[in-house]
Write a protein that holds these residues in place. Structure first.
Motif, PDB file in Angstrom:
ATOM      1  N   ALA A 108      50.496  12.450  71.894  1.00 21.20           N
ATOM      2  CA  ALA A 108      50.082  11.736  70.755  1.00 21.20           C
ATOM      3  C   ALA A 108      50.980  11.152  69.925  1.00 21.20           C
ATOM      4  CB  ALA A 108      48.797  12.439  70.012  1.00 21.20           C
ATOM      5  N   ARG A 109      51.951  11.928  69.789  1.00 19.05           N
ATOM      6  CA  ARG A 109      53.008  11.561  69.114  1.00 19.05           C
ATOM      7  C   ARG A 109      54.555  10.893  69.876  1.00 19.05           C
ATOM      8  NH1 ARG A 109      50.750  15.971  67.517  1.00 19.05           N
ATOM      9  NH2 ARG A 109      50.604  16.261  65.152  1.00 19.05           N
ATOM     10  N   GLY A 110      54.015  10.135  71.080  1.00 23.78           N
ATOM     11  CA  GLY A 110      54.805   9.285  71.820  1.00 23.78           C
ATOM     12  C   GLY A 110      55.606   9.893  72.957  1.00 23.78           C
ATOM     13  N   ALA A 111      55.733  11.025  72.969  1.00 19.29           N
ATOM     14  CA  ALA A 111      56.201  11.636  74.432  1.00 19.29           C
ATOM     15  C   ALA A 111      55.663  11.208  75.474  1.00 19.29           C
ATOM     16  CB  ALA A 111      56.421  13.197  74.253  1.00 19.29           C
ATOM     17  N   LYS A 112      56.467  10.906  76.609  1.00 14.50           N
ATOM     18  CA  LYS A 112      55.839  10.809  77.808  1.00 14.50           C
ATOM     19  C   LYS A 112      55.705  12.046  78.623  1.00 14.50           C
ATOM     20  CE  LYS A 112      57.039   8.708  82.655  1.00 14.50           C
ATOM     21  NZ  LYS A 112      58.191   8.008  83.230  1.00 14.50           N
ATOM     22  N   VAL A 113      54.125  12.395  78.951  1.00 14.61           N
ATOM     23  CA  VAL A 113      54.034  13.610  79.315  1.00 14.61           C
ATOM     24  C   VAL A 113      53.320  13.530  80.781  1.00 14.61           C
ATOM     25  CG1 VAL A 113      52.598  15.792  78.911  1.00 14.61           C
ATOM     26  CG2 VAL A 113      53.823  14.430  76.887  1.00 14.61           C
ATOM     27  N   THR A 114      53.693  14.153  81.638  1.00 12.45           N
ATOM     28  CA  THR A 114      53.172  14.431  83.018  1.00 12.45           C
ATOM     29  C   THR A 114      52.729  16.164  83.300  1.00 12.45           C
ATOM     30  OG1 THR A 114      54.193  12.593  84.032  1.00 12.45           O
ATOM     31  CG2 THR A 114      53.206  14.072  85.467  1.00 12.45           C
ATOM     32  N   VAL A 115      51.366  16.032  83.775  1.00 11.68           N
ATOM     33  CA  VAL A 115      50.805  17.660  83.931  1.00 11.68           C
ATOM     34  C   VAL A 115      50.613  17.442  85.504  1.00 11.68           C
ATOM     35  CG1 VAL A 115      48.939  19.118  83.651  1.00 11.68           C
ATOM     36  CG2 VAL A 115      49.840  17.855  81.658  1.00 11.68           C
ATOM     37  N   TYR A 116      51.188  18.618  85.945  1.00  8.82           N
ATOM     38  CA  TYR A 116      51.123  18.742  87.517  1.00  8.82           C
ATOM     39  C   TYR A 116      50.050  19.928  87.553  1.00  8.82           C
ATOM     40  CZ  TYR A 116      55.128  15.888  87.769  1.00  8.82           C
ATOM     41  OH  TYR A 116      55.926  15.030  87.756  1.00  8.82           O
ATOM     42  N   ASP A 117      49.131  19.868  88.418  1.00 11.80           N
ATOM     43  CA  ASP A 117      48.163  21.079  88.584  1.00 11.80           C
ATOM     44  C   ASP A 117      47.817  21.117  90.017  1.00 11.80           C
ATOM     45  OD1 ASP A 117      46.307  23.024  86.861  1.00 11.80           O
ATOM     46  OD2 ASP A 117      45.095  22.200  88.298  1.00 11.80           O
ATOM     47  N   GLN A 118      47.461  22.315  90.398  1.00 12.22           N
ATOM     48  CA  GLN A 118      46.968  22.452  91.973  1.00 12.22           C
ATOM     49  C   GLN A 118      45.761  22.174  92.448  1.00 12.22           C
ATOM     50  OE1 GLN A 118      47.201  26.827  92.820  1.00 12.22           O
ATOM     51  NE2 GLN A 118      46.158  27.284  91.005  1.00 12.22           N
ATOM     52  N   MET A 119      44.877  22.119  91.408  1.00 17.16           N
ATOM     53  CA  MET A 119      43.510  21.403  91.716  1.00 17.16           C
ATOM     54  C   MET A 119      43.360  19.936  92.084  1.00 17.16           C
ATOM     55  SD  MET A 119      41.644  24.277  90.965  1.00 17.16           S
ATOM     56  CE  MET A 119      41.744  25.833  89.828  1.00 17.16           C
ATOM     57  N   THR A 120      42.404  20.005  92.843  1.00 16.35           N
ATOM     58  CA  THR A 120      42.228  18.450  93.329  1.00 16.35           C
ATOM     59  C   THR A 120      41.841  17.542  92.108  1.00 16.35           C
ATOM     60  OG1 THR A 120      39.931  19.012  93.991  1.00 16.35           O
ATOM     61  CG2 THR A 120      41.567  18.956  95.676  1.00 16.35           C
ATOM     62  N   ALA A 121      41.142  18.072  91.178  1.00 19.97           N
ATOM     63  CA  ALA A 121      40.893  17.386  89.803  1.00 19.97           C
ATOM     64  C   ALA A 121      41.047  18.714  88.604  1.00 19.97           C
ATOM     65  CB  ALA A 121      39.784  16.847  89.713  1.00 19.97           C
ATOM     66  N   PRO A 122      41.532  17.998  87.428  1.00 20.81           N
ATOM     67  CA  PRO A 122      41.547  19.241  86.418  1.00 20.81           C
ATOM     68  C   PRO A 122      40.306  19.947  86.293  1.00 20.81           C
ATOM     69  CG  PRO A 122      42.741  17.101  85.772  1.00 20.81           C
ATOM     70  CD  PRO A 122      41.899  17.012  87.020  1.00 20.81           C
ATOM     71  N   GLN A 123      40.170  21.207  86.249  1.00 21.70           N
ATOM     72  CA  GLN A 123      38.930  21.985  85.969  1.00 21.70           C
ATOM     73  C   GLN A 123      39.258  23.445  85.381  1.00 21.70           C
ATOM     74  OE1 GLN A 123      37.341  23.450  89.839  1.00 21.70           O
ATOM     75  NE2 GLN A 123      38.589  21.651  90.691  1.00 21.70           N
ATOM     76  N   PRO A 124      38.448  23.992  84.430  1.00 19.29           N
ATOM     77  CA  PRO A 124      38.494  24.953  83.715  1.00 19.29           C
ATOM     78  C   PRO A 124      38.326  26.221  84.787  1.00 19.29           C
ATOM     79  CG  PRO A 124      36.505  24.401  83.448  1.00 19.29           C
ATOM     80  CD  PRO A 124      36.984  23.267  84.204  1.00 19.29           C
ATOM     81  N   VAL A 125      39.057  27.338  84.507  1.00 19.74           N
ATOM     82  CA  VAL A 125      38.864  28.709  85.243  1.00 19.74           C
ATOM     83  C   VAL A 125      38.486  29.811  84.107  1.00 19.74           C
ATOM     84  CG1 VAL A 125      39.898  30.399  86.683  1.00 19.74           C
ATOM     85  CG2 VAL A 125      40.433  27.966  86.745  1.00 19.74           C
ATOM     86  N   GLY A 126      37.441  30.368  84.336  1.00 15.46           N
ATOM     87  CA  GLY A 126      36.962  31.411  83.379  1.00 15.46           C
ATOM     88  C   GLY A 126      35.598  31.080  82.745  1.00 15.46           C
ATOM     89  N   SER A 127      35.392  32.057  82.000  1.00 18.19           N
ATOM     90  CA  SER A 127      34.088  32.131  81.122  1.00 18.19           C
ATOM     91  C   SER A 127      33.957  31.681  79.697  1.00 18.19           C
ATOM     92  CB  SER A 127      33.130  33.486  81.363  1.00 18.19           C
ATOM     93  OG  SER A 127      31.918  33.260  81.025  1.00 18.19           O
ATOM     94  N   GLY A 128      33.297  32.363  78.899  1.00 16.66           N
ATOM     95  CA  GLY A 128      33.608  32.119  77.649  1.00 16.66           C
ATOM     96  C   GLY A 128      34.572  32.909  76.727  1.00 16.66           C
ATOM     97  N   PHE A 129      35.194  32.470  75.647  1.00 15.83           N
ATOM     98  CA  PHE A 129      35.831  33.302  74.741  1.00 15.83           C
ATOM     99  C   PHE A 129      35.800  32.795  73.371  1.00 15.83           C
ATOM    100  CE2 PHE A 129      37.908  29.512  75.792  1.00 15.83           C
ATOM    101  CZ  PHE A 129      38.503  29.067  74.732  1.00 15.83           C
TER     102      PHE A 129
END
Length: 407
Positions: free
Chosen positions: A26-47
């Motif tokens: 949002a402030r202009g940086a170039k950002v790439t996120v690498y994740d092992q999932m086939t699509a980004p998804q959450p792990v865990g329940s509520g908090f």
């Protein structure tokens, strides 16, 4: 430093990785996120989003949406299991008191999937790139560090690499020792019929204890999205070494154990599809090499007893962003970031290490001390206020130290 000049690679699309990516992009940086999932998804329940985590989301412009999906929590209430299924005496009662504006303080209990969706949309809208099916296994530090991916691939070099892969991150360290106790977690429909409303409070985290070997909890966590039904998180403590026996004994034996400890909660066990969670306690070096940093559980993992995990990850992300914005070089930014976060992290790591055995352990003495000495002391006005600040995550004023900037 101008963030527009930075190329940031983040390993892990959890709460810390997504919030960091969203704020940087949002402030202009170039950002790439690498994740092992086939699509980004959450792990865990509520908090519970504590006021510290809420402050970060407010700075990102996301707090109202999170509040609309979650449930306000005004009190944490724990009781011993009594005779014949009746509730015993109260041994934990913590409220939030007043916030800095004099309003009633509160936590926001939220489903992990709900906050994940909010942060994922914010990151995507800000221009974050996602590389899925890309599990980071190591990092080559340096002036331009490189993430090494499973299968022998290498990601493009970046100005900073961030390990946000959680407590089990394989990057640059040995696995941490597991705690003896884990928990079964399940997201279940919140009971809305009249009898249930009399049994479970919609604005409380409620718990039942049998010494420190058994603990059950019910937390209302709001909705996953617009139009979705309200849900609750139900959790049940369990020794990790007993998980195979629990599976072998079957669901009915578990339902009966829940009913014996907390009869009203047996309805949750009857419909739950529980997931077994294991926990670690470690505080690793935050700098994993030149221009390589850890945030969240990859840096500092604990049991969930103080409820600070996701909130700490959000604070780490906000701290790194503000440090980068206020510094002339990456080295200066890293030093500033660590000065903003290390004292707060060390305190809560110590508190978690000390307090967890009172609630999850095989000890017979510690829960007795908890019930006979700690519980009465925490009802004293001065101590009650201190404990409230402890639970909210506000001790040592982490928000003030970071000086969170609005988008």
């Amino acid at each position: 430093m101008k963030l527009e000049t930075l190329d940031i690679a983040i390993a892990g699309a959890g709460m810390g990785g997504l919030s960091l990516g969203a704020m940087l992009a949002a402030r202009g940086a170039k950002v790439t996120v690498y994740d092992q999932m086939t699509a980004p998804q959450p792990v865990g329940s509520g908090f519970v989003l504590q006021p510290t985590g809420q402050a970060v989301l407010s700075a990102m412009g996301l707090l109202d949406e999170a509040g609309a999906r979650g449930a306000k929590i005004f009190r944490m209430h724990g009781r011993l299991a009594g005779q014949n299924g009746e509730a015993g005496r109260t041994v934990l009662e913590i409220g939030y008191g007043k916030d800095r504006q004099g309003q009633d303080g509160h936590g926001i209990a939220i489903q992990r999937v709900a906050l994940f969706d909010i942060l994922l949309k914010a990151a995507t809208d800000a221009g974050v790139r996602f590389e899925t099916s890309s599990r980071a296994v190591e990092v080559m530090p340096g002036e331009r560090p490189v993430i090494c991916l499973e299968g022998g691939r290498k990601a493009p070099a970046a100005d900073l690499v961030i390990d946000a892969m959680g407590a089990g991150s394989p990057i640059g360290h040995d696995p941490a020792k597991e705690l003896g106790y884990g928990a079964l977690w399940a997201t279940v429909p919140w009971p809305v019929e009249a009898p249930a409303e009399d049994t479970f409070h919609p604005n409380e985290l409620e718990q039942r204890y049998e010494r420190a070997t058994r603990m059950a909890g019910v937390l209302p966590v709001g909705t996953a999205g617009e139009g979705a039904a309200p849900m609750a998180t139900f959790f049940w403590s369990l020794r990790n070494r007993d998980i195979d026996r629990w599976r072998a004994e079957g669901r009915q034996a578990w339902i009966e154990a829940v009913a014996k400890l907390w009869p009203e909660a047996a309805r949750f066990a009857e419909i739950a599809e529980p997931v077994h969670a294991r926990y670690r306690h470690h505080t690793r070096k935050p700098v994993a090499g030149r221009n390589v940093l850890r945030i969240g559980d990859a840096w500092h993992a604990t049991s969930p007893q103080l409820g600070q995990g996701a909130n700490m990850a959000l604070l780490d992300a906000a701290s790194l962003v503000t440090a980068l914005m206020r510094s002339k070089t990456r080295e200066e930014a890293i030093r500033l970031h660590l000065s903003q976060r290390q004292m707060h992290i060390r305190l809560y790591q110590l508190l978690s290490l000390v307090l967890t055995p009172y609630y999850q352990s095989d000890s017979r003495i510690l829960p007795l001390l908890r019930d006979l000495m700690i519980a009465p002391v925490t009802r004293m006005p001065v101590i009650r206020g201190l404990v409230s600040r402890l639970v909210t995550g506000d001790v040592l004023d982490p928000i003030g130290r970071i000086g969170i900037l609005r988008s």
